[in-house]
Design a protein around this motif. Structure first.
Motif, PDB file in Angstrom:
ATOM      1  N   UNK A  53       0.834  -1.211   0.000  1.00  0.00           N
ATOM      2  CA  UNK A  53       0.000   0.000   0.000  1.00  0.00           C
ATOM      3  C   UNK A  53       0.865   1.256   0.000  1.00  0.00           C
ATOM      4  N   UNK A  54       1.961   1.245   0.759  1.00  0.00           N
ATOM      5  CA  UNK A  54       2.888   2.396   0.756  1.00  0.00           C
ATOM      6  C   UNK A  54       3.479   2.599  -0.634  1.00  0.00           C
ATOM      7  N   UNK A  55       3.838   1.509  -1.281  1.00  0.00           N
ATOM      8  CA  UNK A  55       4.376   1.615  -2.639  1.00  0.00           C
ATOM      9  C   UNK A  55       3.339   2.177  -3.602  1.00  0.00           C
ATOM     10  N   UNK A  56       2.092   1.801  -3.421  1.00  0.00           N
ATOM     11  CA  UNK A  56       1.033   2.323  -4.281  1.00  0.00           C
ATOM     12  C   UNK A  56       0.832   3.818  -4.065  1.00  0.00           C
ATOM     13  N   UNK A  57       0.955   4.280  -2.828  1.00  0.00           N
ATOM     14  CA  UNK A  57       0.871   5.719  -2.557  1.00  0.00           C
ATOM     15  C   UNK A  57       1.997   6.442  -3.296  1.00  0.00           C
ATOM     16  N   UNK A  58       3.196   5.904  -3.184  1.00  0.00           N
ATOM     17  CA  UNK A  58       4.352   6.506  -3.847  1.00  0.00           C
ATOM     18  C   UNK A  58       4.148   6.526  -5.361  1.00  0.00           C
ATOM     19  N   UNK A  59       3.669   5.422  -5.899  1.00  0.00           N
ATOM     20  CA  UNK A  59       3.432   5.338  -7.345  1.00  0.00           C
ATOM     21  C   UNK A  59       2.407   6.370  -7.796  1.00  0.00           C
ATOM     22  N   UNK A  60       1.386   6.571  -7.001  1.00  0.00           N
ATOM     23  CA  UNK A  60       0.335   7.539  -7.353  1.00  0.00           C
ATOM     24  C   UNK A  60       0.847   8.976  -7.312  1.00  0.00           C
ATOM     25  N   UNK A  61       1.845   9.231  -6.502  1.00  0.00           N
ATOM     26  CA  UNK A  61       2.392  10.585  -6.390  1.00  0.00           C
ATOM     27  C   UNK A  61       3.310  10.931  -7.558  1.00  0.00           C
ATOM     28  N   UNK A  62       3.913   9.926  -8.155  1.00  0.00           N
ATOM     29  CA  UNK A  62       4.920  10.150  -9.187  1.00  0.00           C
ATOM     30  C   UNK A  62       4.408  10.964 -10.373  1.00  0.00           C
ATOM     31  N   UNK A  63       3.266  10.597 -10.995  1.00  0.00           N
ATOM     32  CA  UNK A  63       2.826  11.373 -12.164  1.00  0.00           C
ATOM     33  C   UNK A  63       2.439  12.814 -11.830  1.00  0.00           C
ATOM     34  N   UNK A  64       2.255  13.078 -10.555  1.00  0.00           N
ATOM     35  CA  UNK A  64       1.918  14.437 -10.135  1.00  0.00           C
ATOM     36  C   UNK A  64       3.170  15.268  -9.867  1.00  0.00           C
ATOM     37  N   UNK A  65       4.327  14.675 -10.080  1.00  0.00           N
ATOM     38  CA  UNK A  65       5.580  15.420  -9.990  1.00  0.00           C
ATOM     39  C   UNK A  65       6.131  15.606  -8.595  1.00  0.00           C
ATOM     40  N   UNK A  74       5.245  12.948   3.016  1.00  0.00           N
ATOM     41  CA  UNK A  74       3.860  12.506   3.093  1.00  0.00           C
ATOM     42  C   UNK A  74       3.745  11.199   3.858  1.00  0.00           C
ATOM     43  N   UNK A  75       4.632  10.235   3.549  1.00  0.00           N
ATOM     44  CA  UNK A  75       4.590   8.953   4.259  1.00  0.00           C
ATOM     45  C   UNK A  75       4.871   9.133   5.748  1.00  0.00           C
ATOM     46  N   UNK A  76       5.773  10.041   6.079  1.00  0.00           N
ATOM     47  CA  UNK A  76       6.053  10.323   7.488  1.00  0.00           C
ATOM     48  C   UNK A  76       4.805  10.861   8.184  1.00  0.00           C
ATOM     49  N   UNK A  77       4.070  11.738   7.495  1.00  0.00           N
ATOM     50  CA  UNK A  77       2.837  12.293   8.075  1.00  0.00           C
ATOM     51  C   UNK A  77       1.809  11.188   8.279  1.00  0.00           C
ATOM     52  N   UNK A  78       1.681  10.293   7.321  1.00  0.00           N
ATOM     53  CA  UNK A  78       0.754   9.161   7.449  1.00  0.00           C
ATOM     54  C   UNK A  78       1.168   8.289   8.632  1.00  0.00           C
ATOM     55  N   UNK A  94       0.951  16.737  11.253  1.00  0.00           N
ATOM     56  CA  UNK A  94       0.808  15.741  10.185  1.00  0.00           C
ATOM     57  C   UNK A  94      -0.431  16.030   9.347  1.00  0.00           C
ATOM     58  N   UNK A  95      -1.533  16.402   9.997  1.00  0.00           N
ATOM     59  CA  UNK A  95      -2.755  16.732   9.263  1.00  0.00           C
ATOM     60  C   UNK A  95      -2.545  17.951   8.370  1.00  0.00           C
ATOM     61  N   UNK A  96      -1.827  18.946   8.885  1.00  0.00           N
ATOM     62  CA  UNK A  96      -1.514  20.131   8.082  1.00  0.00           C
ATOM     63  C   UNK A  96      -0.712  19.732   6.845  1.00  0.00           C
ATOM     64  N   UNK A  97       0.277  18.864   7.036  1.00  0.00           N
ATOM     65  CA  UNK A  97       1.075  18.379   5.901  1.00  0.00           C
ATOM     66  C   UNK A  97       0.192  17.669   4.878  1.00  0.00           C
ATOM     67  N   UNK A  98      -0.680  16.783   5.354  1.00  0.00           N
ATOM     68  CA  UNK A  98      -1.533  16.030   4.433  1.00  0.00           C
ATOM     69  C   UNK A  98      -2.496  16.949   3.672  1.00  0.00           C
ATOM     70  N   UNK A  99      -3.007  17.970   4.351  1.00  0.00           N
ATOM     71  CA  UNK A  99      -3.881  18.926   3.664  1.00  0.00           C
ATOM     72  C   UNK A  99      -3.119  19.680   2.582  1.00  0.00           C
ATOM     73  N   UNK A 100      -1.888  20.048   2.858  1.00  0.00           N
ATOM     74  CA  UNK A 100      -1.064  20.737   1.859  1.00  0.00           C
ATOM     75  C   UNK A 100      -0.804  19.818   0.669  1.00  0.00           C
TER      76      UNK A 100
END
Length: 135
Positions: A53-65, A74-78, A94-100
């Motif tokens: 699941x962590x790898x999938x989060x990372x993969x999803x972030x990649x095309x967004x630059x 982001x993973x640290x905040x999670x 952490x919530x502030x980071x995730x909102x950003x």
């Protein structure tokens, strides 16, 4: 040779599930983004469903630059939000980071949608030009 992995997935299975290359998964391990939860007796990386699941989060972030550092942040905040021993202050930060990250992801996804619309418009133009009768 059969190895009991006790519910863990080997890196090849993880690569298939995450649609990431073995090289990329190993790189993410080396830079500390996603480390295997265990190693086999032969030293092979073994991953849990949570690791995938962590790898999938990372993969999803990649095309967004998002950079590797941003993905780590982001993973640290999670991780903080999942940590029952985290303080209220840590959870709030952490919530502030995730909102950003959410806001950045929305903006970047909108830019990608616009780029896709432009690409489709261009493709339609080329199709019209190649299908038009010659004069």
């Amino acid at each position: 040779m059969s190895t009991d992995t006790g519910g863990y997935r080997q890196i090849g299975q993880v690569a298939e599930r995450s649609e990431l290359s073995l090289k990329t998964i190993r790189h993410y391990d080396e830079v500390g983004l996603v480390q295997p939860s265990a190693r086999s007796t032969g030293g092979f990386r073994l991953y849990t469903a949570a690791d995938v699941e962590r790898l999938l989060v990372i993969r999803r972030m990649k095309p967004l630059g998002f950079t590797l550092a941003e993905r780590k942040q982001l993973l640290d905040a999670v991780d903080v939000l999942d940590d029952q021993t985290a303080t209220a202050q840590q959870r709030s930060a952490a919530r502030v980071d995730l909102l950003a990250f959410r806001d950045k992801a929305r903006d970047r996804a909108e830019r990608l949608r616009q780029q896709l619309a432009n690409a489709e418009e261009f493709t339609d133009l080329l199709t019209a030009r190649t299908c038009a009768p010659s004069a």
